[in-house]
Structures are given as C-alpha cells and as structure tokens.
Design a protein around this motif. Structure first.
Motif, PDB file in Angstrom:
ATOM      1  N   HIS A  80      24.706  -5.249 116.921  1.00 33.49           N
ATOM      2  CA  HIS A  80      24.630  -3.787 116.975  1.00 33.49           C
ATOM      3  C   HIS A  80      25.594  -3.236 118.028  1.00 33.49           C
TER       4      HIS A  80
ATOM      5  N   GLN B 289      29.517  -2.795 116.821  1.00 25.40           N
ATOM      6  CA  GLN B 289      29.858  -2.146 115.559  1.00 25.40           C
ATOM      7  C   GLN B 289      31.088  -1.239 115.661  1.00 25.40           C
TER       8      GLN B 289
ATOM      9  N   PHE C 288      21.234  -3.254 108.887  1.00 27.11           N
ATOM     10  CA  PHE C 288      22.439  -2.460 109.118  1.00 27.11           C
ATOM     11  C   PHE C 288      23.720  -3.243 108.829  1.00 27.11           C
TER      12      PHE C 288
ATOM     13  N   THR D 152      28.463  -0.919 105.251  1.00 22.71           N
ATOM     14  CA  THR D 152      29.081  -1.131 106.556  1.00 22.71           C
ATOM     15  C   THR D 152      30.517  -0.615 106.548  1.00 22.71           C
TER      16      THR D 152
ATOM     17  N   THR E   7      13.816  -4.020 113.947  1.00 28.64           N
ATOM     18  CA  THR E   7      14.159  -4.298 112.550  1.00 28.64           C
ATOM     19  C   THR E   7      13.048  -5.064 111.860  1.00 28.64           C
TER      20      THR E   7
END
Length: 363
Positions: free
Chosen positions: A107, A110, A129, A134, A177
C-alpha cells in the motif's frame, strides 16, 4: 554491437525512464522482511525464488535471458519499503518488483509504482486493492484474502459448527482487509464476529487482545497476523484453558508458526499452494530435487517463491525481444491460462484460471 547497446542504454537512462533492459540480464527487485519478527517469511520467499532462477539461469539450452534478483530487507515496515523501492528503481534500474511481501508495504508504494508504471509481480498478499483497476501493471496468481476467509469460515462454521467466533487482527491495512473479508463471509451465514481484538504490527504485545477474547467466551479465533505474535497468543490462550479452534491465513507462515508452538491447539492455516511434499506434478518433483540438493527445509512459502520464479521464466516466451516492462504482467497471465506445467500444479480444469485454497493442520 555490444558497444552500440551500451550507448543506447546510456541514452535511455539519461532520458529518465528505462523501458528496455539489455536482453542478456533482466533485473528484478524484491523488498521483503529479512530481519525482524516476520523474517522467516521473507527469507523463505527469497530462497524459493532464487532456487528456481539459479536453476533456470544454469540451463545449457535456455532460450530466455538470465534473471538477476536483488533482494532488500524492509523488516515488514512500509517506510523502509518505500526507500528500498526508490533505490531499486533509481540505482539498480529494475524492470519490475517481484515477490514483495505484505499488504501495508504494498500500500505504501502505490504512488511510486503508478508514477514509474513499474510492474508489480506476484506480491505476497491477497489484498483487494491489487486486484481491481490498478493504475500500474500487476500480476497475482495467489488466492485473495476473501478466498482464504471463505475457506476458514467454511471450516469453522459449516464443518466445525462454531458460531461464537473472535477475530484477532493485526492493526494495519493487512488486518483491515481481512477483517472486511471475514465479516463478509460470516454475514453470508447470518453471523458476525462475537468480538474483535487488535495488536500492533511487528510486536508481540497480545496481552490486551487475549484478555478481551478470553472474557467473551468464544469457541474459535480467526487470527490475522504473522507467526510470532500468533504463536504467543495461542500458547497463552491454551495455558489459560481455551479449548476451541484457531485459524490463520497463508501470510502467517504455517511452517514457522507450527515450529514455535509449545502447546497442542486445534489449528488450521489456509494455504495458496498444494503440499509441496505430496503434489505429483513435474514442477513439484523438480522443487523437491533442488531443495534436497541445497539442504533446504520444505515450506509453502519457499514453494510459493519457487512457483513465482517458474511462472516468470515461462512468461518470457510470451514477450518479444528485447523484453520490456510492458509485456510482463500480461505474459504471466498467459502462462497461468495456457502453461500445462503450471496449471497441473493447481489442478485447474480447462475452464478454470483461479487457483484454489488449500489447508494445513497442526499435528
């Protein structure tokens, strides 16, 4: 010719965004925990990947470029992953990130991946994610965390009959998550967690969470974290008289967790690879042979790293020469869909492209 390639590489580097890497060696970067309380996971992923890359690089009749894998230690800390990623891009000129470990660490980078359009290949995480829309190239083959949560809830509720289930959660993006995934799987059965307790990443401070869970009279605990705090939690819960069932996800590292336990709990870990000691595919036999020669222990994480590298090498046959960043993620997807050696590993039928979830039990 070599002088011309050198000149071209130099010119491309000066322009700022190297999209072509010399075909003789493909440079990959990997940021994982090689130190700290989650180090066994990163060390095993590195061992498995290097095991196959060294084998593939040494083939006398190889048709693919050699692969160089630079592995850096981030201790499973997002800030260090950011530093490592910038180094791998700016100084080492990697073609892709390969086999990075962790949801919070993924994360954190990114924006960097998006800016450089750097492929993010086979990350050791099942986070959502990284699976939908993406803004940078990604390739996943491992089951999602929702898949693993569904398998654990199937085991706990449908097979074992538990209804009073606690969630023990690492307090970061990884935990959030999976909390969402577990709640979704439980809601589908008309249930919700009886209690949710949290602990800090890279810490063994589980005493507060243990007290919260023990006083709520639960019969099962679905655990979300790494092997060190979870082994401590299980042993302390068992010492206090807990008689229920524990589960954990593949990121936990079943081999490391089982090795650290001093109690004998009822414990199931969901896995994303079949048992490497029992599977009958050709790649399984090669894995066992190479593991034996290198005197390495067998584990799901070493096997996963090995399969990651095998998929990458096979994908090079689907890329034009010289290999570019742009082809890698799609080429690896083609391997998953078409390569019989890889598909046999996961027992995929002609209409399946999604590997299943497996189980390990503490004996």
């Amino acid at each position: 010719m070599l002088k011309l390639i050198s000149i071209l590489s130099c010119c491309i580097a000066l322009l700022g965004s190297p999209k072509l890497i010399a075909d003789e060696v493909l440079k990959l970067g990997m940021s994982v925990a090689l130190s700290g309380p989650a180090k066994d996971i990163g060390q095993q992923l590195r061992q498995g990947a290097q095991l196959y890359f060294e084998y593939a690089n040494g083939l006398p009749d190889r048709s693919h470029p050699k692969v160089s894998l630079m592995v850096l230690d981030d201790g499973y800390e997002p800030a260090r992953t950011v530093v490592n990623t910038r180094y791998l891009i700016d100084q080492h000129k990697v073609m892709a990130l390969f086999g990075n470990m962790g949801t919070p660490t993924a994360h954190a980078i990114q924006a960097i991946l998006t800016h450089h359009q750097l492929p993010f290949l086979v990350p050791f995480t099942g986070a959502d994610f990284l699976r939908f829309n993406t803004p940078y190239p990604v390739f996943n083959w491992r089951a999602s965390y929702l898949d693993e949560a569904n398998e654990q809830v199937r085991y706990l509720v449908d097979e074992q009959g538990h209804k009073a289930i606690a969630l023990l959660i690492q307090a970061d993006e990884f935990g959030l998550t999976l909390e969402k995934s577990f709640r979704q799987a439980l809601t589908a059965r008309g249930l919700k967690p009886k209690v949710t307790a949290r602990f800090r990443r890279n810490s063994a401070d589980i005493n507060k969470a243990l007290k919260v869970i023990m006083r709520n009279e639960v019969t099962a605990v679905a655990m979300i974290g790494t092997y060190q705090p979870l082994s401590l939690f299980i042993d302390k819960a068992m010492h206090r008289g807990f008689k229920g069932t524990f589960t954990g996800v593949s990121f936990t590292s079943s081999t490391a967790l089982f090795a650290q336990l001093t109690s004998k709990p009822a414990l199931m870990i969901s896995e994303v690879v079949p048992d490497p000691g029992k599977c009958q595919a050709q790649l399984c036999a090669l894995f066992r042979s190479l593991i034996h020669k290198q005197h390495l222990a067998t584990s799901p994480q070493i096997f996963e790293g090995f399969l990651n590298a095998a998929i990458f090498i096979s994908a090079l046959d689907y890329c034009p020469r010289p290999v570019t960043r742009a082809c890698l993620a799609d080429a690896m997807q083609q391997v998953l869909e078409k390569d019989p050696a890889i598909r046999t590993i996961f027992g995929l039928s002609d209409t399946e492209n999604k590997p299943r979830v497996y189980r390990s039990y503490f004996q």
